[in-house]
Design a protein around this motif. Structure first.
Motif: not given
Lengths: 231, 201
Positions: B26, B80, B32, B82-84, B28, B11-12, B30
């Motif tokens: 990716y 991060c 986190p 954790t990939k965001w 975000t 989902r680009r 948000d």
């Protein structure tokens, strides 16, 4: 359930990174807690499908037996339990935060540990309780006590806790602070914040509380530990 | 060489410039929260920030004293492990150049320590030259405790675990001592653009 021929073993509570690659080379990766015990023959991930997720709907809806999956891990050596860490052990889960605890409880059973464990698991309603039968079975062991709390809806004959895992419930159901338990808390950020704050209020030692939080959008399941000081 | 995952299209986000996302990250919108322990809550009157080990000895600022130092407000991307990644985050912060200069920092390595016992290690050269800050506000509001308030480090060019929340001080050292996550298998340096997530990357 994954067959990983090169798996070198893991510790209960660790996670893996899963990487997906599209035909054009586009990649997406997320972290997922390992639900299986180190002694289990295959590596099991339990994935909570997030409607607006990119990776979890693929893993739940598209991935089929026989498909290959790119994994990296095991990762994380902090939110883990080994018998040498002792106890008594309090495992406090919100929602899919129970996944690493399933690994810990299976590990505890596999090694026949006598370390006293109490799992307090908060789910919104009975159908949302993951691993329910297995947890009840694991909870029938001498040293293990499993308590499921339902926060939003419960059957009329529900004899477990009704309502959130709050300070009062923790006072009654978690080990008393004076017994110096080792406490693991895993779940959504707001759950972990509330539980950890309540535990400190009740006199628990900050150094004996390990937390793993995952955000609403974030990384799918119990996100990897980022940092106490980090994100 | 990685083969494609059957039936995965991804989902680009067309609105996100891929050049701004380090490998494996990716987008975000948000924010986190990920921490290893409970959120510490130190009363502001008991709070201070210390730099020790510099040629000027131990230098400590109370919250009130920090308030007299110059701040900058700027917008950066954060990544991060954790990939965001979160793009265009706006911070108000004191440049570490100001604090480290006051302490006459000379040694090559720094360990940051935080309330709750967290530590992280960063080479001194990554903390100077306008690349690292002590952040006091996020998006115009005082930093909330769960995001590291009252003050956190902000080192946006490294993975975000290096941006220690609830930071209380910096220790200048001649040797490089792995911090909390670095000791649990995360990369010692943590450059997102080289995807240095874990030890050995």
């Amino acid at each position: 359930m994954l067959d990983v021929p090169t798996w070198e073993g893991h510790l209960a509570g660790q996670h893996v990174d899963v990487r997906l690659t599209a035909e054009d080379g586009y990649q997406a990766q997320r972290s997922y807690s390992i639900a299986s015990a180190p002694q289990d023959r295959s590596v099991t991930l339990t994935v909570d499908r997030l409607d607006d997720g990119e990776v979890s709907p693929y893993l739940v809806d598209v991935l089929q037996p026989g498909d290959a999956l790119e994994l990296r891990g095991p990762i994380g050596r902090y939110f883990v339990w080994e018998e040498s860490l002792g106890g008594p052990l309090a495992l406090i889960a919100g929602g899919s935060g129970v996944v690493p605890f399933r690994s810990m409880l299976r590990h505890h059973a596999a090694i026949g540990s006598a370390v006293p464990v109490r799992l307090l698991y908060s789910a919104r309603s009975l159908p949302e309780v993951i691993f329910h039968e297995e947890l009840v079975r694991l909870g029938a062991r001498e040293a293990v006590d499993v308590r499921v709390a339902l926060s939003r809806a419960w059957p009329d004959d529900w004899n477990g806790h009704r309502g959130r895992i709050d300070r009062e419930y923790l006072r009654e159901a978690a080990w008393p602070a004076s017994s110096g338990p080792l406490v693991y808390v895993c779940g959504p950020t707001s759950f972990v914040e509330a539980v950890a704050d309540a535990l400190i209020d009740l006199g628990h030692d900050t150094d004996r509380i390990r937390t793993e939080r995952f955000g609403a959008t974030g990384s799918g399941l119990p996100a990897p530990s980022a940092s106490q000081g980090g994100t | 060489m990685t083969s494609a995952s059957r039936g995965f299209f991804g989902r680009r986000r067309p609105s996100v410039d891929p050049a701004r996302l380090p490998p494996g990250q990716y987008w975000t919108d948000d924010f986190p929260v990920l921490s290893a322990g409970p959120t510490p809550r130190t009363p502001i009157e008991d709070w201070s920030f210390t730099v020790r080990g510099g040629a000027a000895g131990t230098v400590t600022w109370t919250w009130e004293e920090l308030g007299t130092l110059p701040t900058e407000t700027f917008t950066v991307d954060i990544h991060c492990v954790t990939k965001w990644s979160k793009l265009d985050t706006t911070w108000t912060a004191i440049s570490l150049d100001v604090l480290l200069e006051r302490a006459a920092a000379e040694d090559a390595f720094v360990t940051a320590w935080s309330d709750g016992g967290y530590t992280t290690n960063v080479p001194l050269e990554d903390l100077i030259g306008g690349r690292a800050w002590l952040a006091l506000a996020y998006d115009g509001e005082p930093l909330e405790p769960e995001h590291g308030g009252p003050a956190r480090l902000l080192i946006p060019h490294l993975y975000f675990w290096k941006s220690a929340k609830w930071v209380r001080g910096l220790e200048l050292r001649t040797d490089d001592e792995p911090g909390f996550w670095e000791g649990y298998g995360y990369h010692n340096y943590g450059d997102p653009w080289r995807e240095q997530r874990y030890a050995g990357d």
